[in-house]
Design a protein around this motif. Structure first.
Motif, PDB file in Angstrom:
ATOM      1  N   LEU A  93      -2.475  -6.605 -41.398  1.00 29.16           N
ATOM      2  CA  LEU A  93      -1.595  -6.339 -40.209  1.00 29.16           C
ATOM      3  C   LEU A  93      -1.583  -4.864 -39.901  1.00 29.16           C
ATOM      4  O   LEU A  93      -1.396  -4.615 -38.692  1.00 29.16           O
ATOM      5  CB  LEU A  93      -0.138  -6.575 -40.955  1.00 29.16           C
ATOM      6  N   ALA A  94      -1.867  -4.056 -40.718  1.00 34.56           N
ATOM      7  CA  ALA A  94      -2.114  -2.646 -40.330  1.00 34.56           C
ATOM      8  C   ALA A  94      -3.357  -2.398 -39.456  1.00 34.56           C
ATOM      9  O   ALA A  94      -3.279  -1.727 -38.481  1.00 34.56           O
ATOM     10  CB  ALA A  94      -2.112  -1.777 -41.675  1.00 34.56           C
ATOM     11  N   PHE A  95      -4.399  -3.368 -39.824  1.00 32.94           N
ATOM     12  CA  PHE A  95      -5.567  -3.006 -38.785  1.00 32.94           C
ATOM     13  C   PHE A  95      -5.404  -3.678 -37.719  1.00 32.94           C
ATOM     14  O   PHE A  95      -5.798  -3.166 -36.645  1.00 32.94           O
ATOM     15  CB  PHE A  95      -6.734  -3.875 -39.608  1.00 32.94           C
ATOM     16  N   ALA A  96      -4.661  -4.850 -37.499  1.00 33.69           N
ATOM     17  CA  ALA A  96      -4.604  -5.404 -36.292  1.00 33.69           C
ATOM     18  C   ALA A  96      -3.459  -4.416 -35.272  1.00 33.69           C
ATOM     19  O   ALA A  96      -3.947  -4.474 -34.236  1.00 33.69           O
ATOM     20  CB  ALA A  96      -3.544  -6.632 -36.425  1.00 33.69           C
ATOM     21  N   ALA A  97      -2.630  -3.705 -36.041  1.00 41.06           N
ATOM     22  CA  ALA A  97      -1.874  -2.733 -35.134  1.00 41.06           C
ATOM     23  C   ALA A  97      -2.753  -1.666 -34.615  1.00 41.06           C
ATOM     24  O   ALA A  97      -2.594  -1.332 -33.569  1.00 41.06           O
ATOM     25  CB  ALA A  97      -0.634  -2.321 -36.084  1.00 41.06           C
ATOM     26  N   LEU A 139      -4.945   1.647 -44.121  1.00 35.69           N
ATOM     27  CA  LEU A 139      -5.777   1.620 -42.986  1.00 35.69           C
ATOM     28  C   LEU A 139      -7.324   1.413 -43.221  1.00 35.69           C
ATOM     29  O   LEU A 139      -7.595   1.696 -44.214  1.00 35.69           O
ATOM     30  CB  LEU A 139      -5.612   3.089 -42.099  1.00 35.69           C
ATOM     31  N   HIS A 140      -8.148   1.134 -42.268  1.00 35.21           N
ATOM     32  CA  HIS A 140      -9.544   1.123 -42.318  1.00 35.21           C
ATOM     33  C   HIS A 140     -10.298   1.220 -41.082  1.00 35.21           C
ATOM     34  O   HIS A 140      -9.602   1.132 -40.205  1.00 35.21           O
ATOM     35  CB  HIS A 140      -9.820  -0.468 -42.669  1.00 35.21           C
ATOM     36  N   PHE A 141     -11.126   1.817 -41.251  1.00 36.49           N
ATOM     37  CA  PHE A 141     -12.286   2.223 -40.317  1.00 36.49           C
ATOM     38  C   PHE A 141     -13.054   1.070 -39.776  1.00 36.49           C
ATOM     39  O   PHE A 141     -14.261   0.806 -40.414  1.00 36.49           O
ATOM     40  CB  PHE A 141     -13.127   3.425 -40.655  1.00 36.49           C
ATOM     41  N   GLY A 142     -12.693   0.123 -38.862  1.00 31.20           N
ATOM     42  CA  GLY A 142     -13.459  -0.963 -38.404  1.00 31.20           C
ATOM     43  C   GLY A 142     -13.371  -1.994 -39.351  1.00 31.20           C
ATOM     44  O   GLY A 142     -12.988  -2.045 -40.243  1.00 31.20           O
ATOM     45  N   PRO A 143     -13.820  -3.257 -38.665  1.00 28.24           N
ATOM     46  CA  PRO A 143     -13.540  -4.460 -39.180  1.00 28.24           C
ATOM     47  C   PRO A 143     -14.531  -4.653 -40.614  1.00 28.24           C
ATOM     48  O   PRO A 143     -14.145  -5.360 -41.768  1.00 28.24           O
ATOM     49  CB  PRO A 143     -13.827  -5.792 -38.258  1.00 28.24           C
ATOM     50  N   ILE A 144     -15.676  -3.975 -40.710  1.00 23.46           N
ATOM     51  CA  ILE A 144     -16.356  -4.391 -41.841  1.00 23.46           C
ATOM     52  C   ILE A 144     -15.867  -3.395 -43.069  1.00 23.46           C
ATOM     53  O   ILE A 144     -15.924  -3.995 -44.030  1.00 23.46           O
ATOM     54  CB  ILE A 144     -17.786  -3.672 -41.480  1.00 23.46           C
ATOM     55  N   HIS A 145     -15.311  -2.256 -42.714  1.00 23.82           N
ATOM     56  CA  HIS A 145     -14.501  -1.394 -43.841  1.00 23.82           C
ATOM     57  C   HIS A 145     -13.362  -2.405 -44.384  1.00 23.82           C
ATOM     58  O   HIS A 145     -13.281  -2.722 -45.448  1.00 23.82           O
ATOM     59  CB  HIS A 145     -13.956  -0.286 -43.306  1.00 23.82           C
TER      60      HIS A 145
END
Length: 305
Positions: A93-97, A139-145
């Motif tokens: 959810l955090a990544f999607a935001a 939090l993540h830097f990009g989808p691969i992370h």
């Protein structure tokens, strides 16, 4: 042909008495619980080692059976992986935001107010943004992370959760996340920007190694995985080695406090042993917070605040 000495419906033997089920008064039955003797219909009876027991006697018997528990004192029949799935959902959810705010899946950290507010940036923490200490772990830097960390959390987290139980698992995860942030604060460059769940996941790796030691099984496979990840953290630029190491140490210490310290201090009293374990987790959290507070004071003095 007749036979005056023959029993049965055409003879003169007594007809078996029939009662009604104690739970279903509208159902006649000739059966009864072999434990309490009350009449019961087939639906309300369960086969037992000797005879058959009604559902009330089965429930009373189960209440007296001691529930199986893991080495951490958690119920062995707990829901498998529920908290792990919730943590994974929060990370997604955090990544999607951040992706929606930045309008980019690959560069979700750019122009994202959530990323700007939660990423671990030591000078910002020193000026009061303490929410970054925990928020950065989602939090993540990009989808691969994100995918790499969520896969690791899925594989490691469910097993650790099954042993520790939900509450202790959440506590170890949170302490590991806090330990990783403390390590970044004091050992990484002040201008570094850090994010990701890997610090907490390394804490779960440390917890898994301690659990194996408690079960008297070899922790070598886990130690090999940790060693490989340390090599990767050193070899690939941009990976926070100290964030990983801080989480690893915090998670291992908290789990050791849960599994080993109660045997030394708590004795056979399960409630006291549980309290000792929780105090150990709190002690690790306090230590991490003390390191963070020291670093905040140091940064504030450098910034002239």
């Amino acid at each position: 042909m007749t036979n005056p000495g023959w029993g049965g419906p055409y003879g003169n033997e007594p007809t078996p008495s029939r009662s009604t089920c104690v739970r279903h008064p509208d159902r006649p039955t000739s059966l009864a619980c072999s434990r309490c003797g009350r009449p019961a219909c087939p639906q309300c009876l369960q086969a037992a080692a000797v005879g058959q027991h009604c559902v009330d006697c089965v429930r009373a018997g189960n209440a007296n059976v001691r529930q199986a528990r893991t080495v951490a004192g958690a119920p062995a029949s707990g829901t498998f992986g529920l908290v792990t799935y919730i943590l994974m959902g929060l990370n997604v959810l955090a990544f999607a935001a951040t992706a929606l705010q930045s309008r980019s899946l690959l560069d979700n950290s750019a122009d994202s107010s959530l990323f700007d507010s939660w990423a671990l940036f030591p000078p910002a923490v020193a000026t009061g943004d303490v929410e970054r200490l925990i928020g950065s772990g989602f939090l993540h830097f990009g989808p691969i992370h994100l995918l790499v960390n969520m896969f690791a959390l899925y594989i490691i987290g469910r097993d650790v959760e099954a042993i520790l139980g939900r509450a202790r698992y959440v506590a170890v995860y949170a302490v590991s996340l806090l330990g990783g942030s403390a390590s970044v604060m004091i050992l990484e460059a002040p201008i570094s920007l850090t994010a990701g769940a890997s610090g907490a996941i390394f804490g779960l790796l440390g917890a898994q190694a301690v659990i194996l030691l408690k079960l008297r099984r070899s922790p070598t496979p886990v130690l090999v995985v940790i060693g490989l990840n340390v090599v990767i953290s050193i070899s690939i630029p941009g990976i926070s080695l100290w964030g990983h190491m801080g989480g690893l140490v915090a998670g291992a210490l908290a789990t050791a406090g849960i599994l080993f310290l109660p045997n030394v201090v708590g004795g056979n009293d399960r409630r006291r042993a549980s309290m000792v374990g929780w105090c150990a987790v709190a002690g690790v959290a306090v230590l991490a917070l003390a390191v963070i507070a020291f670093r905040i004071l140091d940064l504030r003095s450098q910034m002239g605040l």
